[in-house]
Design a protein around this motif. Structure first.
Motif, PDB file in Angstrom:
ATOM      1  N   ARG A 950      13.403   8.342   2.922  1.00 24.71           N
ATOM      2  CA  ARG A 950      12.693   9.527   3.400  1.00 24.71           C
ATOM      3  C   ARG A 950      12.002  10.499   2.378  1.00 24.71           C
ATOM      4  N   VAL A 951      10.754   9.839   2.168  1.00 29.94           N
ATOM      5  CA  VAL A 951       9.976  10.453   1.144  1.00 29.94           C
ATOM      6  C   VAL A 951       8.529  10.805   1.562  1.00 29.94           C
ATOM      7  N   PRO A 952       7.995  11.882   0.733  1.00 30.80           N
ATOM      8  CA  PRO A 952       6.849  12.691   1.306  1.00 30.80           C
ATOM      9  C   PRO A 952       5.457  11.536   1.374  1.00 30.80           C
ATOM     10  N   ASP A 953       5.615  10.341   0.674  1.00 26.18           N
ATOM     11  CA  ASP A 953       4.505   9.765   0.752  1.00 26.18           C
ATOM     12  C   ASP A 953       4.351   8.771   2.003  1.00 26.18           C
ATOM     13  N   VAL A 954       5.473   8.695   2.731  1.00 25.56           N
ATOM     14  CA  VAL A 954       5.343   7.774   4.012  1.00 25.56           C
ATOM     15  C   VAL A 954       4.307   8.054   4.715  1.00 25.56           C
ATOM     16  N   GLY A 955       3.203   6.940   5.268  1.00 25.46           N
ATOM     17  CA  GLY A 955       2.137   7.256   5.887  1.00 25.46           C
ATOM     18  C   GLY A 955       0.848   7.355   4.987  1.00 25.46           C
ATOM     19  N   SER A 956       1.077   7.431   3.614  1.00 27.21           N
ATOM     20  CA  SER A 956       0.108   7.597   2.742  1.00 27.21           C
ATOM     21  C   SER A 956      -0.880   6.569   2.772  1.00 27.21           C
ATOM     22  N   ASP A 957      -0.793   5.375   2.960  1.00 29.19           N
ATOM     23  CA  ASP A 957      -1.417   4.208   2.882  1.00 29.19           C
ATOM     24  C   ASP A 957      -1.862   3.870   4.543  1.00 29.19           C
ATOM     25  N   PRO A 958      -3.044   4.010   4.998  1.00 29.94           N
ATOM     26  CA  PRO A 958      -3.580   3.814   6.442  1.00 29.94           C
ATOM     27  C   PRO A 958      -3.273   2.498   6.923  1.00 29.94           C
ATOM     28  N   TYR A 960      -0.608   0.830   6.248  1.00 32.66           N
ATOM     29  CA  TYR A 960       0.773   0.660   6.567  1.00 32.66           C
ATOM     30  C   TYR A 960       1.624   1.995   6.791  1.00 32.66           C
ATOM     31  N   PRO A 961       0.945   2.713   7.826  1.00 37.50           N
ATOM     32  CA  PRO A 961       1.465   4.125   8.218  1.00 37.50           C
ATOM     33  C   PRO A 961       2.856   4.358   8.202  1.00 37.50           C
ATOM     34  N   ASP A 962       3.822   3.434   8.488  1.00 37.23           N
ATOM     35  CA  ASP A 962       5.252   3.562   8.457  1.00 37.23           C
ATOM     36  C   ASP A 962       6.048   3.293   7.166  1.00 37.23           C
ATOM     37  N   LEU A 963       4.991   3.261   6.197  1.00 36.40           N
ATOM     38  CA  LEU A 963       5.863   2.794   4.958  1.00 36.40           C
ATOM     39  C   LEU A 963       5.385   3.878   3.850  1.00 36.40           C
ATOM     40  N   SER A 964       6.203   3.764   2.971  1.00 37.09           N
ATOM     41  CA  SER A 964       6.154   4.723   1.813  1.00 37.09           C
ATOM     42  C   SER A 964       5.143   3.914   0.929  1.00 37.09           C
ATOM     43  N   ALA A 965       4.313   4.880  -0.045  1.00 34.01           N
ATOM     44  CA  ALA A 965       3.495   3.966  -0.836  1.00 34.01           C
ATOM     45  C   ALA A 965       4.012   2.836  -1.849  1.00 34.01           C
ATOM     46  N   VAL A 971       4.287  -4.670   0.409  1.00 32.50           N
ATOM     47  CA  VAL A 971       4.107  -5.537   1.763  1.00 32.50           C
ATOM     48  C   VAL A 971       2.824  -6.178   1.531  1.00 32.50           C
ATOM     49  N   ARG A 972       1.741  -5.313   1.022  1.00 28.46           N
ATOM     50  CA  ARG A 972       0.250  -5.905   0.818  1.00 28.46           C
ATOM     51  C   ARG A 972       0.422  -7.047  -0.066  1.00 28.46           C
ATOM     52  N   TRP A 973       1.312  -6.831  -1.075  1.00 25.32           N
ATOM     53  CA  TRP A 973       1.264  -8.005  -2.027  1.00 25.32           C
ATOM     54  C   TRP A 973       1.957  -9.213  -1.369  1.00 25.32           C
ATOM     55  N   TRP A 974       2.864  -9.066  -0.530  1.00 25.05           N
ATOM     56  CA  TRP A 974       3.606 -10.134   0.217  1.00 25.05           C
ATOM     57  C   TRP A 974       2.651 -10.882   1.164  1.00 25.05           C
ATOM     58  N   ASP A 975       1.707  -9.757   1.805  1.00 25.82           N
ATOM     59  CA  ASP A 975       1.123 -10.414   2.750  1.00 25.82           C
ATOM     60  C   ASP A 975      -0.170 -11.202   2.404  1.00 25.82           C
ATOM     61  N   ALA A 976      -0.501 -10.754   1.069  1.00 25.89           N
ATOM     62  CA  ALA A 976      -1.576 -11.646   0.533  1.00 25.89           C
ATOM     63  C   ALA A 976      -1.221 -13.067   0.254  1.00 25.89           C
ATOM     64  N   ARG A 977      -0.089 -13.096  -0.211  1.00 29.58           N
ATOM     65  CA  ARG A 977       0.831 -14.456  -0.451  1.00 29.58           C
ATOM     66  C   ARG A 977       1.127 -15.449   0.715  1.00 29.58           C
ATOM     67  N   HIS A 978       1.097 -14.672   1.581  1.00 31.35           N
ATOM     68  CA  HIS A 978       1.832 -15.436   3.102  1.00 31.35           C
ATOM     69  C   HIS A 978       0.635 -15.459   4.040  1.00 31.35           C
ATOM     70  N   ALA A 979      -0.851 -15.040   3.491  1.00 34.06           N
ATOM     71  CA  ALA A 979      -1.932 -15.110   4.664  1.00 34.06           C
ATOM     72  C   ALA A 979      -2.265 -16.572   4.995  1.00 34.06           C
TER      73      ALA A 979
END
Length: 979
Positions: A950-958, A960-965, A971-979
């Motif tokens: 539970r941290v202030p930057d949850v939702g800071s990345d549009p 991934y609105p349900d994740l911290s920065a 996850v962006r790194w993971w998605d790029a490698r599994h696209a």
């Protein structure tokens, strides 16, 4: 991140996306459950001849040689828990020395000669209706040899299953032809140096086994013996002491003796007294009244006793009142034998002899002296110029036919259900003393009495001709020192583990008698020599000795019994020589093992093969009872033939008891069978138990203790399993240099540096407990409770190229390398499984050496910092637990503690993220006061759907609105490698 997912279970994310596949959870085929009973035999197959593999590797490296010489177990029966403890400790030594970079020589051996096997074969013949004396010596010995060979193979398989590493392919056995020849060769060295002699003196004799026994073959048990007080009538006083006649004018007095061996009375030839003891002449005035029997003492009896013991004697004899008439000086007195009135065979004088062995602590102050049945008796008899020692008891413990009144009566029963019980001799002697009127009193005494450690039957002292090695004759090769002096010097030059062993063996050697080496049995190495019938001296002829040794090398010791004397004697006339057919004490056998196991493979003596050894050995390792056994026989053999002990160091262990500290016994049903433990739990569990106990003391084992061992094993296994999972696909490209390591990693590397120093030192000095216990504490404390718990969030949720995650994996790699090495000697199967799981093509873990630990890892400042951090962490952890129990928070990630602490404690957190240390979502630090306190507040930020923080930057990345920065980036790194 104590509440981060540890497996595939993960709640649905608020947006509906399941992020479980993006979490980098540990992956390993290494199972949580060991399955050791099934897995260990497969690992043994993979190892093959592991010992040869290890030696070849070290020899190729030019490693220094280390020699552990194996004290041979007896080839008779399955191994027991004592064998398992002993061989496992030896394996710890062997494997740890390989681990430290040595080439290790360890040849397992077996002791094969001796009574237990001989008895078994006698039983087999009796079952077939044949007596031993109806079987030729050659046939009998062949049966013994076959029996021992069978058990060697059984025990060998059991030791291998335990994971013991050694040169089993070239094992030694005292019954091998070459071994027997070498033993005879060593015996000839004593014969030819003049240290050997034949003496007729009382030795401890087992009527049940029909052989002499050495001190090392004796154990003491409580035993109830009959006791008697006997009157020896005084018949004369010498002219040297005419004043003593005044005391005897009115009535002849009697000297009173006390003994626990009534059967030795027929062998009495003297009475010993103490020159410094005060003696008196006493007259009986009255007897106790109201007794159920009539006492043997009578009013008017005159008795000579030590003043200090008179009252005690009168109490035993039921004497109520008495008068002391005079002082008595026993010197020069002569008594009659107490059976003289019944048979002319006892009509001889019994002189009074002064002896330093006589005390007035118990008895009467006089010692009945039978020179054929006691060491002190023999010594005092000889010291006063007497040479004839009567033979009264035959090898079966029965009186010879010539013994008056008692021919054929047995001291001990030697057959049937009453074997080892008193025979008819004691009651018969007592009845005759009553008849002669010389018994004063009788009783019973429970006392510690010598028993044979093999048959468990009582022994007796019996005068027999035996062969001895002199302890106090100057040795030719020792600058005039005696065998005793040479051995004592060797003891002082030996390292003992524990150190108290030195004083123990030293006191034994200081006081031991000449070494009795002959036995009257069939299964053993013979005293292969000839004795001149005219001089009584052994034949000293190098050519005869050489022929004897050559014949035994070719056909075993059987050749001594089957070949004609002329084959050995050459030009000597066999009619002039006595052939000695006694066998050597088995301790002499095993005392020679260093000569044919080590010395023959020492390059210093011309050895050029691929299995080099050296003499002396670096270490001997056995139970503490071997101070009087194997350690001492090797000490005496080496000192007598080579001027020093065949070892540089001696390590001893205690004995294994049940969980209540009681001695193990099959009859009591409290034994622990190593085969059962291995079948149910695995050899590594038994080995870990050995590593955990203080082997120098007596140790305990049982179901509950083994369960505690299983719990400890589980901690080690889970630690290794977690490392394997966390290190999946790790390669050197990920490595982070020490300069870039975060503080926590530097602390763990410092702990590795500390432990490496400790583990190496503990292995060097055989302190195996000081290896496993600190490593266990490190796994449970520094790793599981601190490091793994803190770094779990980074390992699972940081993107793989993040410096923090890479640093953690680099450190875990170093931890894995060291744990699998440090623990390889103790739990080799598990560490092999772990190593080959990660490095299937990496060769055996057993062949590794401990990795060098960089000196830059030493960081006492970081250790001091984390000691302070842990103090604060403990306070916060207590607060979190209380809040969780009160359901104020669900888990640590729901908390945002406020910590108040002194400036010094706050300074310890410089460069650290307190929330990371506390495993909370955040933390506030307030410098104030002198104490540490923590207020637990809920984290009031949104919950990250991936890491649950539970941290202030949850939702800071549009995107991934349900994740911290941090999680969105991963996850962006993971998605790029599994696209």
């Amino acid at each position: 991140m104590s509440d981060a997912p540890t497996d595939s279970t993960h709640p649905e994310a608020p947006t509906g996306r399941d992020y479980r596949e993006t979490v980098f959870l540990p992956e390993t085929p290494f199972p949580m459950r060991g399955g050791l009973p099934q897995k260990e035999p497969l690992i043994l197959e993979q190892w093959g001849d592991l010992y040869s593999t290890l030696r070849s590797a070290r020899q190729a490296e030019g490693a220094p040689l280390y020699v552990l010489h194996d004290g041979p177990p007896y080839a008779n029966g399955d191994i027991h828990i004592g064998h398992a403890l002993n061989k496992t400790l030896k394996d710890f030594v062997v494997r740890s020395r390989f681990l430290l970079g040595y080439d290790v020589d360890f040849v397992p051996g077996w002791d094969c000669h001796g009574l237990p096997i001989e008895w078994k074969i006698e039983e087999q013949y009796r079952a077939k209706g044949r007596r031993k004396d109806e079987v030729s010596k050659a046939e009998f010995r062949a049966a013994c040899r076959e029996y021992a060979a069978g058990w060697i193979e059984v025990q060998k398989a059991q030791f291998l299953r335990l994971g013991i590493t050694g040169d089993f392919a070239n094992r030694y056995a005292t019954m091998d032809y070459g071994s027997e020849a070498a033993i005879v060769k060593e015996f000839h060295k004593f014969k030819n140096s003049g240290q050997l002699y034949r003496g007729s003196k009382p030795v401890m004799w087992s009527p049940v086994e029909r052989t002499a026994l050495a001190d090392a073959e004796i154990e003491y048990h409580d035993h109830v013996s009959p006791t008697i007080w006997v009157k020896f009538p005084v018949i004369a006083a010498t002219d040297d002491h005419p004043d003593d006649l005044l005391a005897f004018r009115r009535q002849t007095p009697s000297i009173v003796i006390w003994t626990t061996t009534p059967w030795t009375i027929p062998a009495n030839r003297a009475i010993s007294f103490g020159p410094e003891i005060a003696y008196g002449l006493y007259e009986v005035q009255s007897m106790e009244q109201g007794l159920e029997f009539e006492p043997w003492a009578k009013q008017g009896d005159r008795l000579i006793l030590a003043d200090k013991l008179a009252e005690e004697v009168f109490k035993a004899a039921k004497i109520a009142t008495w008068t002391r008439l005079d002082d008595i000086n026993p010197s020069g007195l002569v008594a009659a034998h107490p059976l003289a009135e019944l048979d002319d065979g006892y009509r001889f004088n019994v002189p009074l002899l002064d002896g330093d062995h006589v005390t007035d602590d118990a008895g009467t102050g006089f010692v009945h002296t039978a020179p054929g049945h006691g060491a002190d008796d023999y010594d005092v008899w000889k010291a006063h110029g007497h040479h004839e020692v009567p033979d009264t008891v035959d090898p079966d413990g029965a009186y010879y036919p010539a013994v008056p009144l008692f021919p054929g009566l047995k001291v001990l029963e030697t057959e049937g259900k009453k074997t080892g019980k008193f025979g008819s001799a004691n009651p018969a002697v007592i009845e005759k003393l009553i008849e002669a009127g010389t018994l004063l009193a009788r009783g019973r005494l429970e006392h510690s009495y010598p028993h044979s450690w093999r048959s468990k039957a009582p022994v007796i002292f019996r005068n027999t001709p035996q062969w001895f090695i002199r302890m106090d004759k100057a040795l030719d090769h020792a600058d005039g020192a005696t065998l005793r002096e040479t051995a004592l010097t060797a003891i002082d030059q030996t390292d003992f583990h524990p150190a108290a062993g030195k004083n123990r063996i030293r006191s034994m050697v200081e006081g031991r008698p000449d070494w009795l080496i002959s036995r009257q049995r069939a299964w053993g190495t013979p005293l292969a020599m000839f004795v001149d019938k005219h001089t009584g001296h052994p034949l000293h002829d190098p050519e005869v000795d050489a022929r004897i040794v050559a014949a035994i090398e070719q056909g075993g010791a059987d050749a001594w019994y089957t070949r004609a004397d002329s084959d050995f004697l050459g030009l000597h006339d066999p009619a002039n020589y006595e052939k000695i057919e006694d066998i050597l004490d088995v301790w002499f056998d095993s005392g020679c093992t260093h000569a044919f196991t080590l010395e023959t493979r020492d390059p210093a003596h011309g050895y050029t093969g691929d299995r080099p050894s050296h003499w002396p050995a670096n270490l001997y390792l056995e139970g503490s009872d071997q101070h009087r056994g194997w350690f001492q026989s090797n000490l005496l053999e080496g000192s007598g033939t080579r001027g020093r002990a065949p070892y540089d160091a001696v390590l001893t262990h205690g004995f294994t008891q049940d969980e209540n500290g009681e001695k193990m016994s099959k009859s009591r049903g409290n034994t622990t069978d190593p085969a059962v433990v291995i079948k149910e739990s695995g050899a590594d569990i038994l080995r870990l138990w050995v590593a955990l106990v203080d082997y120098a003391e007596d140790q305990r084992i049982g179901k509950q203790i083994l369960q505690t061992t299983v719990d400890a094993y589980r901690k080690l296994r889970n630690t290794v399993r977690y490392l394997l999972g966390a290190l999946a696909d790790f390669d050197e490209a990920e490595r982070v240099d020490y300069a870039d390591m975060p503080p926590l990693e530097r602390f763990i590397l410092h702990r590795l540096w500390e432990l490496d120093l400790q583990v190496r030192g503990a292995y060097e000095t055989y302190r195996f407990q000081d290896v496993v216990r600190p490593v266990l504490e490190f796994c449970a404390g520094d790793l599981s409770a601190l490091y793994f718990d803190i770094r779990k969030d980074s390992l699972y949720c940081d993107r793989p190229d993040a410096i923090r995650r890479r640093a953690a994996r680099t450190v875990m790699h170093e931890v894995f390398l060291r744990l699998t090495a440090w623990l390889a000697p103790l739990t080799p199967f598990t560490m092999e499984e772990a190593w080959t799981t990660r490095y299937p093509e990496g060769g055996t873990n057993c062949a590794r050496v401990i990795p060098e630990t960089p000196s830059e890892w030493r960081n006492p400042d970081e250790a001091a910092r984390w000691a302070k951090v842990n103090t604060v962490l403990d306070v916060v952890t207590v607060g979190l637990e209380e809040s969780r129990r009160a359901k104020f928070i669900g888990g640590a990630l729901d908390a945002w503690p406020t910590v108040t602490l002194p400036a010094e404690a706050f300074a310890a957190f410089d460069g650290l993220d307190p929330a990371e240390v506390f495993r909370t979502s955040g933390a506030e630090m307030i410098v104030s006061g002198d104490t540490i306190s923590a207020t637990i507040k809920p984290a009031d930020h949104a919950k990250c759907a991936r890491s649950w923080r539970r941290v202030p930057d949850v939702g800071s990345d549009p995107a991934y609105p349900d994740l911290s920065a941090r999680d969105a980036d991963a996850v962006r790194w993971w998605d790029a490698r599994h696209a």
